[in-house]
Design a protein around this motif. Structure first.
Motif, PDB file in Angstrom:
ATOM      1  N   SER A  81       0.763  -1.230  -0.198  1.00 15.28           N
ATOM      2  CA  SER A  81      -0.036  -0.128   0.004  1.00 15.28           C
ATOM      3  C   SER A  81       0.747   1.248  -0.143  1.00 15.28           C
ATOM      4  CB  SER A  81      -0.957   0.069   1.312  1.00 15.28           C
ATOM      5  OG  SER A  81      -1.509   1.300   1.273  1.00 15.28           O
ATOM      6  N   GLY A  84       2.622   1.583  -3.409  1.00 15.56           N
ATOM      7  CA  GLY A  84       1.355   1.925  -4.289  1.00 15.56           C
ATOM      8  C   GLY A  84       1.143   3.415  -4.463  1.00 15.56           C
ATOM      9  N   LYS A  85       1.260   4.076  -3.069  1.00 14.15           N
ATOM     10  CA  LYS A  85       0.952   5.414  -3.112  1.00 14.15           C
ATOM     11  C   LYS A  85       2.123   6.254  -3.688  1.00 14.15           C
ATOM     12  CE  LYS A  85      -1.693   5.083   0.969  1.00 14.15           C
ATOM     13  NZ  LYS A  85      -1.689   5.314   2.402  1.00 14.15           N
ATOM     14  N   LYS A  86       3.459   5.575  -4.056  1.00 11.96           N
ATOM     15  CA  LYS A  86       4.568   6.120  -4.498  1.00 11.96           C
ATOM     16  C   LYS A  86       4.798   6.263  -5.928  1.00 11.96           C
ATOM     17  CE  LYS A  86       6.154   7.508  -0.529  1.00 11.96           C
ATOM     18  NZ  LYS A  86       6.168   8.848   0.226  1.00 11.96           N
ATOM     19  N   ILE A  87       4.473   4.974  -6.298  1.00 12.15           N
ATOM     20  CA  ILE A  87       4.490   4.844  -7.969  1.00 12.15           C
ATOM     21  C   ILE A  87       3.550   3.763  -8.242  1.00 12.15           C
ATOM     22  CG2 ILE A  87       7.007   4.842  -7.940  1.00 12.15           C
ATOM     23  CD1 ILE A  87       7.162   1.931  -7.861  1.00 12.15           C
ATOM     24  N   ASP A  88       3.207   3.674  -9.540  1.00 20.40           N
ATOM     25  CA  ASP A  88       2.205   2.902  -9.916  1.00 20.40           C
ATOM     26  C   ASP A  88       2.789   1.514 -10.429  1.00 20.40           C
ATOM     27  OD1 ASP A  88      -0.403   1.956 -10.897  1.00 20.40           O
ATOM     28  OD2 ASP A  88       0.015   2.627 -12.989  1.00 20.40           O
ATOM     29  N   LEU A  89       2.424   0.640  -9.642  1.00 15.03           N
ATOM     30  CA  LEU A  89       3.080  -0.963  -9.700  1.00 15.03           C
ATOM     31  C   LEU A  89       2.062  -1.480 -10.728  1.00 15.03           C
ATOM     32  CD1 LEU A  89       4.237  -1.763  -6.217  1.00 15.03           C
ATOM     33  CD2 LEU A  89       5.654  -1.264  -8.404  1.00 15.03           C
ATOM     34  N   ASP A  90       2.727  -2.254 -11.592  1.00 15.36           N
ATOM     35  CA  ASP A  90       1.918  -3.299 -12.565  1.00 15.36           C
ATOM     36  C   ASP A  90       2.191  -4.491 -12.103  1.00 15.36           C
ATOM     37  OD1 ASP A  90       1.007  -4.826 -14.456  1.00 15.36           O
ATOM     38  OD2 ASP A  90       2.114  -3.919 -15.995  1.00 15.36           O
ATOM     39  N   ASP A  94       5.950  -5.472 -12.615  1.00 13.13           N
ATOM     40  CA  ASP A  94       6.827  -5.006 -11.703  1.00 13.13           C
ATOM     41  C   ASP A  94       7.076  -5.499 -10.581  1.00 13.13           C
ATOM     42  OD1 ASP A  94       7.152  -2.812 -13.678  1.00 13.13           O
ATOM     43  OD2 ASP A  94       5.387  -1.526 -12.729  1.00 13.13           O
TER      44      ASP A  94
END
Length: 165
Positions: A81, A84-90, A94
């Motif tokens: 979480s 996920g707030k720092k970067i958009d993980l695929d 990723d």
């Protein structure tokens, strides 16, 4: 000029094995230029009192690195979480999360030659088909991360090749 001293014992001494089960192994792909930012994020995570057992980075491929974070299972969702707030993980490429995994670690009085110590451990495990997910030599210690239920197989094999108090 470099001087190298090698210490060899037929059965290396350890101070014992430390075992931890029910862990999560988070693996995240990143680029070398992102390492300083990831370092800051990891420091922020540490400030949240998240219980990490191991953090390492290894070269993956095509100018990419793979960051591994071994942590207690209850913290895995919090870490994902936060990231996920720092970067958009695929999640398709990723990162991935292995759960549950197990850790066995050990150190000894003559572990300055950690590569020889690690080689002894890996030969014992590989010889019996015990898979190693990741391994780290740090200071005088060796850390080996195993799939679930493999610790039960690994420990007696390691006891055969290492002297354990």
């Amino acid at each position: 000029m470099e001087t190298i001293a090698i210490y060899w014992e037929p059965k290396p001494k350890t101070y014992g094995f430390k075992e931890v089960i029910d862990l999560s192994l988070l693996s995240i792909e990143m680029r070398p230029g992102e390492m300083s930012q990831w370092g800051l994020w990891l420091m922020e995570l540490a400030d949240l009192d998240i219980g990490f057992h191991l953090i390492l980075v290894k070269y993956s491929a095509h100018q990419k690195l793979r960051l591994y974070i071994l942590l207690e299972k209850p913290w895995a969702d919090s870490v994902l979480s936060y990231i996920g707030k720092k970067i958009d993980l695929d999640p398709e490429k990723d990162f991935y999360l292995n759960y549950p995994v197990e850790l066995i670690s050990f150190q000894g009085p003559h572990f300055g030659d950690r590569y020889g110590i690690a080689d002894t451990a890996f030969k014992a495990l590989d010889g019996q088909g015990v898979p190693v997910l990741i391994a780290v030599c740090s200071g005088a210690a060796v850390y080996i991360v195993l799939p679930e239920k493999k610790l039960q197989e690994a420990k007696p094999l390691l006891k055969e090749v290492f002297e354990v108090p």
